[in-house]
Scaffold this motif. Structure first.
Motif, PDB file in Angstrom:
ATOM      1  N   ARG A  60       0.799  -1.192   0.072  1.00  0.00           N
ATOM      2  CA  ARG A  60       0.113   0.275   0.013  1.00  0.00           C
ATOM      3  C   ARG A  60       0.936   1.183   0.083  1.00  0.00           C
ATOM      4  O   ARG A  60       0.646   2.160  -0.697  1.00  0.00           O
ATOM      5  CB  ARG A  60      -0.978   0.146   1.144  1.00  0.00           C
ATOM      6  N   VAL A  61       2.027   1.098   0.685  1.00  0.00           N
ATOM      7  CA  VAL A  61       2.757   2.436   0.674  1.00  0.00           C
ATOM      8  C   VAL A  61       3.477   2.468  -0.420  1.00  0.00           C
ATOM      9  O   VAL A  61       3.681   3.809  -0.805  1.00  0.00           O
ATOM     10  CB  VAL A  61       3.799   2.048   1.873  1.00  0.00           C
ATOM     11  N   VAL A  62       3.843   1.617  -1.206  1.00  0.00           N
ATOM     12  CA  VAL A  62       4.545   1.713  -2.489  1.00  0.00           C
ATOM     13  C   VAL A  62       3.796   2.219  -3.469  1.00  0.00           C
ATOM     14  O   VAL A  62       4.220   3.174  -4.180  1.00  0.00           O
ATOM     15  CB  VAL A  62       5.278   0.333  -2.720  1.00  0.00           C
ATOM     16  N   ILE A  63       2.519   1.741  -3.436  1.00  0.00           N
ATOM     17  CA  ILE A  63       1.660   2.215  -4.405  1.00  0.00           C
ATOM     18  C   ILE A  63       1.422   3.777  -4.093  1.00  0.00           C
ATOM     19  O   ILE A  63       1.237   4.704  -5.072  1.00  0.00           O
ATOM     20  CB  ILE A  63       0.157   1.526  -4.258  1.00  0.00           C
ATOM     21  N   GLN A  64       1.177   4.115  -2.918  1.00  0.00           N
ATOM     22  CA  GLN A  64       0.874   5.539  -2.537  1.00  0.00           C
ATOM     23  C   GLN A  64       1.971   6.478  -3.148  1.00  0.00           C
ATOM     24  O   GLN A  64       2.073   7.604  -3.508  1.00  0.00           O
ATOM     25  CB  GLN A  64       0.704   5.936  -1.258  1.00  0.00           C
ATOM     26  N   ASN A  65       3.484   5.672  -2.989  1.00  0.00           N
ATOM     27  CA  ASN A  65       4.574   6.584  -3.230  1.00  0.00           C
ATOM     28  C   ASN A  65       4.570   6.640  -5.044  1.00  0.00           C
ATOM     29  O   ASN A  65       5.106   7.602  -5.515  1.00  0.00           O
ATOM     30  CB  ASN A  65       5.709   6.055  -2.902  1.00  0.00           C
ATOM     31  N   ALA A  66       3.990   5.647  -5.678  1.00  0.00           N
ATOM     32  CA  ALA A  66       3.995   5.627  -7.165  1.00  0.00           C
ATOM     33  C   ALA A  66       3.042   6.847  -7.523  1.00  0.00           C
ATOM     34  O   ALA A  66       3.413   7.527  -8.410  1.00  0.00           O
ATOM     35  CB  ALA A  66       3.542   4.210  -7.615  1.00  0.00           C
ATOM     36  N   LYS A  67       1.824   6.944  -7.040  1.00  0.00           N
ATOM     37  CA  LYS A  67       0.908   7.960  -7.337  1.00  0.00           C
ATOM     38  C   LYS A  67       1.667   9.516  -7.024  1.00  0.00           C
ATOM     39  O   LYS A  67       1.502  10.288  -7.790  1.00  0.00           O
ATOM     40  CB  LYS A  67      -0.461   7.649  -6.273  1.00  0.00           C
ATOM     41  N   ALA A  68       2.333   9.540  -6.030  1.00  0.00           N
ATOM     42  CA  ALA A  68       2.879  10.918  -5.432  1.00  0.00           C
ATOM     43  C   ALA A  68       4.078  11.005  -6.651  1.00  0.00           C
ATOM     44  O   ALA A  68       4.379  12.279  -7.038  1.00  0.00           O
ATOM     45  CB  ALA A  68       3.594  10.816  -4.330  1.00  0.00           C
ATOM     46  N   GLU A 104      -6.607   3.940  10.118  1.00  0.00           N
ATOM     47  CA  GLU A 104      -7.798   3.632  10.725  1.00  0.00           C
ATOM     48  C   GLU A 104      -8.479   4.822  11.237  1.00  0.00           C
ATOM     49  O   GLU A 104      -9.742   4.887  11.187  1.00  0.00           O
ATOM     50  CB  GLU A 104      -7.307   3.171  12.273  1.00  0.00           C
ATOM     51  N   ASN A 105      -7.976   6.084  10.890  1.00  0.00           N
ATOM     52  CA  ASN A 105      -8.548   7.383  11.328  1.00  0.00           C
ATOM     53  C   ASN A 105      -8.883   8.019   9.873  1.00  0.00           C
ATOM     54  O   ASN A 105      -9.145   9.288   9.823  1.00  0.00           O
ATOM     55  CB  ASN A 105      -7.935   8.306  12.182  1.00  0.00           C
ATOM     56  N   ASN A 106      -8.795   7.410   8.860  1.00  0.00           N
ATOM     57  CA  ASN A 106      -9.066   7.925   7.482  1.00  0.00           C
ATOM     58  C   ASN A 106      -8.297   9.232   7.094  1.00  0.00           C
ATOM     59  O   ASN A 106      -8.837   9.999   6.351  1.00  0.00           O
ATOM     60  CB  ASN A 106     -10.736   8.207   7.304  1.00  0.00           C
ATOM     61  N   LEU A 107      -7.250   9.052   7.484  1.00  0.00           N
ATOM     62  CA  LEU A 107      -6.396  10.071   7.297  1.00  0.00           C
ATOM     63  C   LEU A 107      -5.468   9.718   5.783  1.00  0.00           C
ATOM     64  O   LEU A 107      -4.770   8.787   6.051  1.00  0.00           O
ATOM     65  CB  LEU A 107      -5.232  10.372   8.277  1.00  0.00           C
ATOM     66  N   GLU A 108      -5.673  10.459   4.741  1.00  0.00           N
ATOM     67  CA  GLU A 108      -4.899  10.081   3.315  1.00  0.00           C
ATOM     68  C   GLU A 108      -3.673  10.123   3.521  1.00  0.00           C
ATOM     69  O   GLU A 108      -3.061  11.548   3.646  1.00  0.00           O
ATOM     70  CB  GLU A 108      -5.770  10.961   2.614  1.00  0.00           C
ATOM     71  N   ILE A 109      -2.910   9.192   3.359  1.00  0.00           N
ATOM     72  CA  ILE A 109      -1.693   9.128   3.121  1.00  0.00           C
ATOM     73  C   ILE A 109      -1.056   9.236   1.741  1.00  0.00           C
ATOM     74  O   ILE A 109      -1.590   8.703   0.804  1.00  0.00           O
ATOM     75  CB  ILE A 109      -0.986   7.676   3.419  1.00  0.00           C
ATOM     76  N   LEU A 110      -0.406  10.580   1.561  1.00  0.00           N
ATOM     77  CA  LEU A 110      -0.037  10.709   0.051  1.00  0.00           C
ATOM     78  C   LEU A 110       1.263   9.764  -0.376  1.00  0.00           C
ATOM     79  O   LEU A 110       1.314   9.567  -1.467  1.00  0.00           O
ATOM     80  CB  LEU A 110       0.244  12.305  -0.138  1.00  0.00           C
ATOM     81  N   SER A 111       2.347   9.876   0.649  1.00  0.00           N
ATOM     82  CA  SER A 111       3.399   9.249   0.575  1.00  0.00           C
ATOM     83  C   SER A 111       4.052   8.887   1.803  1.00  0.00           C
ATOM     84  O   SER A 111       3.788   9.496   2.683  1.00  0.00           O
ATOM     85  CB  SER A 111       4.406  10.005  -0.654  1.00  0.00           C
ATOM     86  N   SER A 112       5.051   7.950   1.799  1.00  0.00           N
ATOM     87  CA  SER A 112       5.740   7.817   2.969  1.00  0.00           C
ATOM     88  C   SER A 112       7.216   7.494   2.574  1.00  0.00           C
ATOM     89  O   SER A 112       7.363   6.874   1.485  1.00  0.00           O
ATOM     90  CB  SER A 112       5.253   6.987   3.890  1.00  0.00           C
ATOM     91  N   GLU A 113       7.949   7.780   3.336  1.00  0.00           N
ATOM     92  CA  GLU A 113       9.591   7.044   2.997  1.00  0.00           C
ATOM     93  C   GLU A 113      10.399   7.042   4.245  1.00  0.00           C
ATOM     94  O   GLU A 113      10.120   7.753   5.312  1.00  0.00           O
ATOM     95  CB  GLU A 113      10.134   8.012   1.860  1.00  0.00           C
TER      96      GLU A 113
END
Length: 238
Positions: free
Chosen positions: A48-56, A188-197
């Motif tokens: 999930r994290v990698v997909i978020q980073n791909a979108k970013a 769990e708190n529906n805070l949208e993660i745009l990316s992480s690293e």
């Protein structure tokens, strides 16, 4: 805004400048995530994290889906994450993060870069202690249900070091070990993660003159040119 913000600001443009290498890096991350936890992002938090980073990074959705499908093939070779440590000229500490499917090749290339640029490849543990291993999350400000100050208080239990807003969202910096707990809380708190690293921030820096900086930059550039290298961190004062 503290040292993490300044460190990130100094590195931001350089680290993501080469789009082709960014996509290659994400492709490797997808392979490692799928091999570790399967191709379903709903049950694979790392994917999930990698997909978020791909979108970013504006990686096309078709590219991501093809990479996941390819990684699911048992014949696809996995990558191994290897960390190299050493010194550039003038005592500047260097950490090199790699993802490789051929460790012998990567070791040879990294060693050659250090030797060619008057650096020294060290042993495991020789400089890693000079860097804080951190994780950062960027979340969509619009998904935040409280004000920033209250949100920062909520993050205290996760040992978060900094929370601040920039032009692209809200950034959270925390120790590497808190990655899983923070990701779970945000989701769990529906805070949208745009990316992480993950990043490695030097605890102390070395100040050099212009000529000395150019010598160190030669080594940094040589290392970053290698396809197996994901990130290069250093203790040179920017």
């Amino acid at each position: 805004m503290g040292r993490a913000f300044e460190f990130r600001k100094a590195r931001k443009m350089k680290r993501w400048a080469a789009m082709a290498k960014t996509f290659t890096r994400i492709g490797k991350d997808i392979v490692m995530a799928v091999k570790e936890g399967g191709p379903n992002p709903e049950t694979n938090s790392r994917l999930r994290v990698v997909i978020q980073n791909a979108k970013a990074a504006n990686m096309p959705k078709d590219n991501v889906e093809r990479a996941i499908k390819k990684a699911s093939d048992k014949t696809t070779e996995n990558y191994k994450e290897v960390l190299f440590e050493g010194y550039a000229p003038h005592g500047v500490a260097i950490l090199v993060e790699t993802a490789t499917n051929n460790n012998n090749r990567t070791v040879a290339n990294v060693r050659a870069a250090f030797n060619k640029c008057n650096g020294n490849l060290g042993t495991s543990g020789s400089v890693a202690f000079m860097f804080d291993h951190t994780v950062n999350f960027r979340i969509n400000e619009a998904s935040l249900k409280t004000d920033l100050e209250e949100f920062e208080l909520e993050m205290i239990e996760f040992e978060v070091e900094e929370v601040f807003k920039d032009e692209d969202g809200i950034l959270i910096y925390a120790p590497f070990e808190q990655f899983g707990a923070i990701q779970k809380y945000l989701e769990e708190n529906n805070l949208e993660i745009l990316s992480s690293e993950f990043e490695r921030i030097p605890t102390t820096t070395t100040k050099l003159n212009t000529e000395q900086q150019e010598e160190v930059e030669k080594l940094l550039e040589k290392l970053e040119e290698d396809d197996d290298v994901n990130n290069v961190y250093h203790s040179m004062e920017m």
